[in-house]
Motif scaffolding. Structure first.
Motif, mmCIF file in Angstrom:
data_model
loop_
_atom_site.group_PDB
_atom_site.id
_atom_site.type_symbol
_atom_site.label_atom_id
_atom_site.label_comp_id
_atom_site.label_asym_id
_atom_site.label_seq_id
_atom_site.Cartn_x
_atom_site.Cartn_y
_atom_site.Cartn_z
ATOM 1 N N PHE A 166 -8.047 -2.422 12.340
ATOM 2 C CA PHE A 166 -8.558 -2.517 10.968
ATOM 3 C C PHE A 166 -8.595 -2.122 9.698
ATOM 4 N N ASP A 167 -8.815 -1.068 10.157
ATOM 5 C CA ASP A 167 -7.979 0.793 9.208
ATOM 6 C C ASP A 167 -6.557 0.536 8.752
ATOM 7 N N ALA A 168 -5.516 0.449 9.871
ATOM 8 C CA ALA A 168 -4.638 0.830 9.769
ATOM 9 C C ALA A 168 -4.027 -0.681 8.855
ATOM 10 N N LEU A 169 -4.701 -2.019 9.104
ATOM 11 C CA LEU A 169 -4.156 -3.064 8.482
ATOM 12 C C LEU A 169 -4.816 -2.429 6.829
ATOM 13 N N GLY A 170 -6.066 -2.123 6.926
ATOM 14 C CA GLY A 170 -6.126 -1.680 5.462
ATOM 15 C C GLY A 170 -5.330 -1.029 4.884
ATOM 16 N N SER A 171 -4.527 -0.127 5.406
ATOM 17 C CA SER A 171 -3.391 1.287 5.057
ATOM 18 C C SER A 171 -2.168 0.033 4.783
ATOM 19 N N ALA A 172 -1.711 -0.671 5.602
ATOM 20 C CA ALA A 172 -0.536 -1.409 5.309
ATOM 21 C C ALA A 172 -0.645 -2.636 3.643
ATOM 22 N N ILE A 173 -2.138 -2.621 3.704
ATOM 23 C CA ILE A 173 -2.508 -3.488 2.640
ATOM 24 C C ILE A 173 -2.471 -2.499 1.451
ATOM 25 N N ALA A 174 -3.214 -1.397 1.267
ATOM 26 C CA ALA A 174 -2.751 -0.405 0.197
ATOM 27 C C ALA A 174 -1.247 -0.215 0.066
ATOM 28 N N VAL A 175 -0.971 0.135 0.475
ATOM 29 C CA VAL A 175 0.092 0.508 0.666
ATOM 30 C C VAL A 175 1.262 -0.304 -0.176
ATOM 31 N N SER A 176 1.541 -1.086 0.647
ATOM 32 C CA SER A 176 1.888 -2.614 -0.178
ATOM 33 C C SER A 176 1.480 -3.073 -1.526
ATOM 34 N N ALA A 177 0.302 -3.025 -1.895
ATOM 35 C CA ALA A 177 -0.452 -3.222 -3.339
ATOM 36 C C ALA A 177 0.491 -2.137 -4.316
ATOM 37 N N ALA A 178 -0.043 -1.085 -3.726
ATOM 38 C CA ALA A 178 0.744 0.088 -4.842
ATOM 39 C C ALA A 178 1.923 0.171 -4.432
ATOM 40 N N LEU A 179 3.017 -0.183 -3.966
ATOM 41 C CA LEU A 179 3.741 -0.426 -4.325
ATOM 42 C C LEU A 179 4.384 -1.714 -5.456
ATOM 43 N N ASP A 180 4.027 -2.684 -4.992
ATOM 44 C CA ASP A 180 3.480 -4.141 -5.385
ATOM 45 C C ASP A 180 3.754 -3.501 -7.052
ATOM 46 N N GLY A 181 2.475 -2.478 -7.601
ATOM 47 C CA GLY A 181 1.750 -1.924 -8.527
ATOM 48 C C GLY A 181 3.398 -1.152 -8.652
ATOM 49 N N ARG A 182 4.039 -0.769 -8.569
ATOM 50 C CA ARG A 182 5.391 0.164 -8.727
ATOM 51 C C ARG A 182 4.451 1.625 -9.210
ATOM 52 N N ARG A 183 3.129 2.432 -7.490
ATOM 53 C CA ARG A 183 2.847 3.224 -7.699
ATOM 54 C C ARG A 183 3.044 3.888 -6.697
ATOM 55 N N GLN A 184 2.766 5.321 -6.770
ATOM 56 C CA GLN A 184 2.845 6.177 -5.634
ATOM 57 C C GLN A 184 1.379 5.523 -4.033
ATOM 58 N N PRO A 185 1.651 5.178 -3.337
ATOM 59 C CA PRO A 185 0.387 5.090 -2.420
ATOM 60 C C PRO A 185 0.355 6.200 -2.053
ATOM 61 N N LYS A 186 -1.312 6.398 -1.602
ATOM 62 C CA LYS A 186 -1.548 7.296 -1.069
ATOM 63 C C LYS A 186 -1.575 7.987 -0.077
#
Length: 53
Positions: A14-34
């Motif tokens: 679940f941690d890995a899945l959450g990170s994948a979603i967070a990175v995807s959302a950041a890229l979708d919003g044209r932001r740098q992922p954490k």
């Protein structure tokens, strides 16, 4: 090899899945992922930042 308990393995998934979603959302919003999310996925943050989006 270290033996993990079942709850620990599930939490890791679940941690890995959450990170994948967070990175995807950041890229979708044209932001740098954490950096923490990138590291969770095995991606070096400094190397990732060199990619032109």
């Amino acid at each position: 090899m270290t033996m993990q308990s079942r709850p620990s393995r599930i939490r890791s998934i679940f941690d890995a899945l959450g990170s994948a979603i967070a990175v995807s959302a950041a890229l979708d919003g044209r932001r740098q992922p954490k950096a923490r999310d990138l590291q969770q996925l095995g991606i070096e943050p400094a190397t990732f930042r060199q990619i032109k989006l």
